[in-house]
Each structure stands twice: as C-alpha cells, then as structure tokens.
Design a protein around this motif. Structure first.
Motif, PDB file in Angstrom:
ATOM      1  N   ASP A 163       0.785  -1.349   0.116  1.00 17.83           N
ATOM      2  CA  ASP A 163      -0.094  -0.104   0.124  1.00 17.83           C
ATOM      3  C   ASP A 163       0.808   1.032   0.056  1.00 17.83           C
ATOM      4  N   HIS A 165       0.226   4.403  -0.682  1.00 19.06           N
ATOM      5  CA  HIS A 165      -0.305   5.349  -0.341  1.00 19.06           C
ATOM      6  C   HIS A 165      -1.011   5.464   1.190  1.00 19.06           C
ATOM      7  N   ASN A 166      -0.961   4.502   1.814  1.00 17.22           N
ATOM      8  CA  ASN A 166      -1.505   4.305   2.964  1.00 17.22           C
ATOM      9  C   ASN A 166      -2.933   4.463   2.888  1.00 17.22           C
ATOM     10  N   GLU A 167      -3.452   3.804   1.910  1.00 12.51           N
ATOM     11  CA  GLU A 167      -5.009   4.088   1.971  1.00 12.51           C
ATOM     12  C   GLU A 167      -5.999   2.985   2.511  1.00 12.51           C
ATOM     13  N   ALA A 169      -5.479   1.247   5.353  1.00 10.12           N
ATOM     14  CA  ALA A 169      -5.473   0.988   6.735  1.00 10.12           C
ATOM     15  C   ALA A 169      -6.721   0.643   7.347  1.00 10.12           C
ATOM     16  N   VAL A 178      -2.626  -4.357  10.199  1.00  5.95           N
ATOM     17  CA  VAL A 178      -2.045  -3.003   9.580  1.00  5.95           C
ATOM     18  C   VAL A 178      -0.594  -2.918  10.089  1.00  5.95           C
ATOM     19  N   ASP A 180       2.181  -0.540   9.952  1.00  5.57           N
ATOM     20  CA  ASP A 180       2.359   0.840   9.555  1.00  5.57           C
ATOM     21  C   ASP A 180       3.719   1.041   9.658  1.00  5.57           C
ATOM     22  N   ALA A 181       4.275   2.357   9.462  1.00  5.54           N
ATOM     23  CA  ALA A 181       5.448   2.715   9.414  1.00  5.54           C
ATOM     24  C   ALA A 181       6.041   2.597  10.461  1.00  5.54           C
ATOM     25  N   ASP A 321       1.844  -0.626   4.988  1.00  6.15           N
ATOM     26  CA  ASP A 321       1.976   0.759   4.558  1.00  6.15           C
ATOM     27  C   ASP A 321       3.527   1.193   4.445  1.00  6.15           C
ATOM     28  N   SER A 323       4.119   3.921   2.723  1.00  6.97           N
ATOM     29  CA  SER A 323       4.242   5.475   2.362  1.00  6.97           C
ATOM     30  C   SER A 323       5.486   6.196   3.021  1.00  6.97           C
TER      31      SER A 323
END
Ligand SMILES: Nc1ncnc2c1ncn2[C@@H]1O[C@H](COP(=O)(O)OP(=O)(O)O)[C@@H](O)[C@H]1O
Ligand SMILES: [Mg+2]
Length: 508
Positions: A163, A165-167, A169, A178, A180-181, A321, A323
């Motif tokens: 993903d 663009h982190n759309e 989540a 999820v 994430d960063a 993610d 992004s």
C-alpha cells in the motif's frame, strides 16, 4: 432482431443476446452495431446489423423459451436467418450465475441491475488479475470490494497488500493486520545481495568504483554472517544471499580492520566510501525499518508470520503501509517482499497460497526497460509466469496500463477495466485482449466511477459490472487534496508549521 423484453432499439453494444439453434440456445454479446443506410425517419424495414461475439450455450428447458444449464464455449454456430432475442432477466441470471459455492459477489450486471455479478476466487487467483483505470475511477474501492468479499467467505486467506499511499489501513477493519510505518520491520539481513547493494550503493553498473565497493560489501556480508553463526554447521553453507542474521556493527568492525591493513593507500578509498554510505543509512530515521532493531536476533519467523498471516489469527489480510519508505528504496523493498513471498511458497511446498496485491504496479513492472529496479521486475515477472505452480497470485493495480510491462499483464487471466481516459491506455487494453472483438472496450472512456468491464477466467462471460457500493467505513481513503474543505476553515496557524518543521527535521 427480435426481443422478448423490449424493442430492438434497446440493443446496444454489450447487450447479451440469445439465438436458438436446434436444442440449444446460443448466447453472445453485441460488439458492434451498424445501420448501412439510415433513413430519415426510422422505418420498420430499415436494416440494422449487430455483430455478436458468441460466448456459450444453454440447453432448452421444458419451456422452450427458457434456457437452462449455461456453459462457456459454443459447439454449433447458429444458422443464417435465425431469430435473435435480447436476453431476459432470467437469462442474465442463468449466464451470470454463481459458478461454484466459493464464488463471491462483487456487484451487479449493468444490463440487469438486480442480477448479481460473481467472481470465482479460484479462477481469479489461479492466474493473477489486474485492476486498471484512470485515477479516481474506483480501483482502490474495487480492490476493497473484491478482497473483502473473498475474506468474508475465506477466513483463512493469506493476502498481502502493498500500500504505497497508506489508503487501505481502515478499509478492512478486523480482517486486516495493519503494518504501519512505525512497526514495519524488514531487516537488512533479509535482503539478498543485489537488494542490499542497491539500497546502499544504488545502481553500480557502469562504475568501476562502485563495483569495487560492491565486491568489498559482498565479502564482508559473508564474513559477518559466519561470525554471527559462530562455528556451527549452518555457517559452512552460507552465501551472500542466505537470509540469516548478521550484525551491521560486526560488518563495520571487519571493514575497519580491512582499512587498517590497507593504511592510507588508494585501495582504501572504496572501503571508506562504503563505510560512509552504510553509516548514512543507519543514521537516517527513514531507514529504521531496515536498521532499526537494537539487538540483531533471528526473528525471521516472527516477521514472516506477521506479513503472511501464518497463523492467520483471524486477520487474513496484511496491509503494508509503504508510504514512509524512502522513494529511492521503495522498488528494492518491493523486490525483497515479492521475493520472500515467492521463496516462502517454494519452501513451504505450496501449503500457503498467497495473494500479493501491488498498487501502482507500473512503478515496479515498467514497460520501459530503462526504468525500475531490475531484481523487482525479475521477481514480479517470475511470479507472473510461475506463481501459479507455487500458489502465489498477483493482483496488479495500475492507473497507467500502457506503462506496464506487457509480458506481466499478459499473464493476468482476469481483467477489471474501469474507466480509462487516455487513448494509449484504451488501445493497450484492447491489444491485450484481441479476442474480445474490441467492441466491449469502446465503453472504456464512458464508464461511470465504480463500473468496470470484467473479462477473463474469473467471470462466466465478459460483463459490464457495477461494483457494490462500499459504506464509508469500508472505503479506502483516497488522498485527493481537499481544497475546498481546507480553504473554508482557518486551521493553518503558526502551531501547524512548528509541528511540520519538527517532523521534517526528525524524519530526514
Ligand atoms: N465501489 C465503490 N463504493 C463506494 N464508492 C466508490 C466505489 N467506487 C468508487 N467510489 C467513489 O470513487 C472515489 C474514487 O475511488 P478510488 O477507489 O479511490 O479510485 P482510484 O483508486 O481509481 O483512484 C471514492 O472516493 C468513492 O467516492
Ligand atoms: Mg487508488
């Protein structure tokens, strides 16, 4: 042409029609319509021609007007002069019926708004799929609908969504893990040599200097791995590509020792450069996912378990993610992830079928040979070619199909083509599927948001489908800049800039 439901004027490109032939009904899609000599006022004897692409046939039931048991493929062509009928709602329901108990609903058929459109996950994932469409036409929503419906019916799926663009989540709620960063971990020791060298040194081709640094790096990686494993049996099988941990601090000490031996001569320069580059990345907080862990330990099991949902633990989808991954290494990170996906499938002997969903696929699989990162293209093309054997399916999502490598797209046996405004993209999709009589693709520039031409293995016959509408809480959040909303409120004060600058400084 005759009709059981409405006049012949209701026939448009894409209409499903049926033609009786002996004891069967042959079904086809209208792919072109022409009126050679249009009269001023429409008269009953005005000639109209429809080109029909024959798709399949059904038996005649007890009621001769009601076909039963539809199958793809046509054994007899209808004879010249046969009557042609517009398919009724019952016919549409028969042709677009659920083909297996595992089929899932994704939307409705354009020709009959109450008729559900199903896809069969086995056929969809058996040979990869692509979702294509201009930005804002509903690709991400389509992916969200397809994946949600698949996991609702298959709680033990293994789906990895890349993903950028982190759309996604929030799109799958409890179905998704999820990553994430802040919690994304992909340690440098999981990279193979090409990937590690690409991250640290960039493209080394054509530069003797960089190649000397790469050679030094390869030797040091092997020695650091051996040092980590100690005097064990495993250590004797180590190559520069084996995914075993090693300490970067160990590698740097070995590097220092080498430099010490060389003194101040010219030969020390590549080692000095290498050291500077490694330290620059280690100190860059954007690379924390690679160099972050305080203590190096063999946590490969934990990392794979989280990314590939083994065990699933009620979350069959992992959203990665990407992004925050620096753009200069994004391609390399995708290469590592795709390669691990493939290797996992090979070494697990197909016991864990995985779907890898690639948003912005044209970045990783570019048509232009000079673009992209060679190992990423190689591994994704390999999955496209051989993934089926090992139980790895690819979902390719792109707004620029004409920039995608045709070779990979050709391996996609199911295509969801949403609206495509550029002629180059329309022509590309048309050329990719020459058997479909072109006519259906004339709709590509005119489709509404959330509508697609669906073609291929996943659906019984090609269809214009309206994807089910996602409730707001299940929608991927597309990142269109909210001008009018933002410009109505006065939220951009001094404090905002302070926060922005602080982040700017810590994240660079
Ligand atoms: N199936 C759908 N359900 C709900 N809204 C949709 C659907 N398809 C498209 N949309 C609308 O279109 C917008 C753009 O969709 P999105 O999937 O972000 O497009 P893309 O990924 O092609 O850029 C969404 O924000 C939403 O308002
Ligand atoms: Mg999108």
């Amino acid at each position: 042409m005759d009709s059981q439901t409405s006049g012949a004027s209701a026939v448009v490109k894409g209409t499903l029609v049926k033609i009786p032939h002996q004891s069967t009904w042959v079904f086809g899609l209208v792919t072109a319509i022409s009126i050679p000599l249009p009269s001023h006022e429409q008269t009953p004897d005005e000639q109209r021609f429809a080109e029909v692409l024959l798709l399949g046939e059904a038996d005649v039931g007890t009621d001769p007007a009601t076909p039963i048991r539809f199958e793809r493929g046509v054994s007899f062509f209808p004879s010249v002069g046969a009557q042609v009928y517009i398919a009724t709602a019952d016919d549409l329901a028969l042709v677009y019926a659920k083909r297996s108990s595992s089929s899932v609903r994704i939307g409705t058929i354009h020709q009959g708004r109450s008729i559900p459109a199903y896809v069969s996950p086995d056929r969809l994932l058996g040979k990869h799929f692509a979702v294509l469409g201009t930005t804002g036409t509903g690709k991400s929503c389509a992916v969200a609908v397809i994946l949600r419906r698949i996991v609702e019916a298959h709680r033990n799926a293994h789906i990895l969504v890349l993903d950028p663009h982190n759309e996604y989540a929030s799109a799958f709620g409890d179905y998704a893990e999820v990553i994430d960063a802040t919690s994304f971990e992909l340690p440098y020791w999981l990279f193979n040599f090409e990937e590690l060298s690409g991250s640290i040194l960039g493209d080394v081709t054509g530069s003797e200097e960089l190649q000397r640094e790469a050679t030094a790096l390869a030797a040091l990686v092997c020695r650091a791995k051996e040092a980590f494993l100690g005097n064990t049996k495993k250590a004797s099988h180590i190559t520069v590509n084996t995914p075993v941990p090693y300490k970067m601090s160990e590698l740097l000490s070995l590097l220092d020792a080498e430099m010490g031996k060389l003194g101040h001569g010219r030969n020390v320069l590549p080692l000095q450069n290498l050291k500077t580059k490694i330290n620059t990345l280690r100190n860059d907080s954007r690379y924390a996912f690679m160099f972050g862990g305080i203590a190096t330990s063999d946590n490969m099991n934990k990392i794979l378990s989280r990314i590939f949902r083994i065990p699933v633990q009620n979350k069959p989808i992992a959203i990665l993610d990407l992004s925050a991954v620096p753009s200069e290494v994004l391609n390399i990170v995708v290469s590592v992830l795709a390669r691990i996906t493939f290797d996992l499938a090979v070494f697990s002997e197909r016991s864990v079928p995985v779907l890898l969903v690639c948003e912005e696929a044209h970045r990783y699989l570019p048509a232009d040979d000079r673009q992209g990162f060679e190992p990423t293209k190689r591994i994704l093309s390999r999955i496209a070619r051989e993934g089926r054997k090992y139980g790895v399916a690819l979902g390719i999502i792109s707004q620029r199909p004409s920039d995608l490598a045709m070779s990979a797209l050709c391996q996609c046996n199911s295509i969801f083509a949403l609206r495509l405004s550029s002629t180059a993209d329309q022509e590309f999709v048309r050329a990719m599927l020459p058997d479909w009589g072109g006519g259906l693709f004339d709709f590509l520039p005119a489709l509404r948001n959330g509508e697609a031409i669906v073609i291929g293995e996943a659906v019984p016959v090609p269809a214009r489908v309206r994807f089910d509408t996602l409730p707001p809480e299940h929608m991927p959040c597309s990142k269109t800049a909210p001008f009018s909303e933002a410009w109505q409120t006065n939220g951009a004060g001094k404090d905002l800039l302070e926060g922005v600058i602080a982040r700017w400084r810590t994240e660079h």
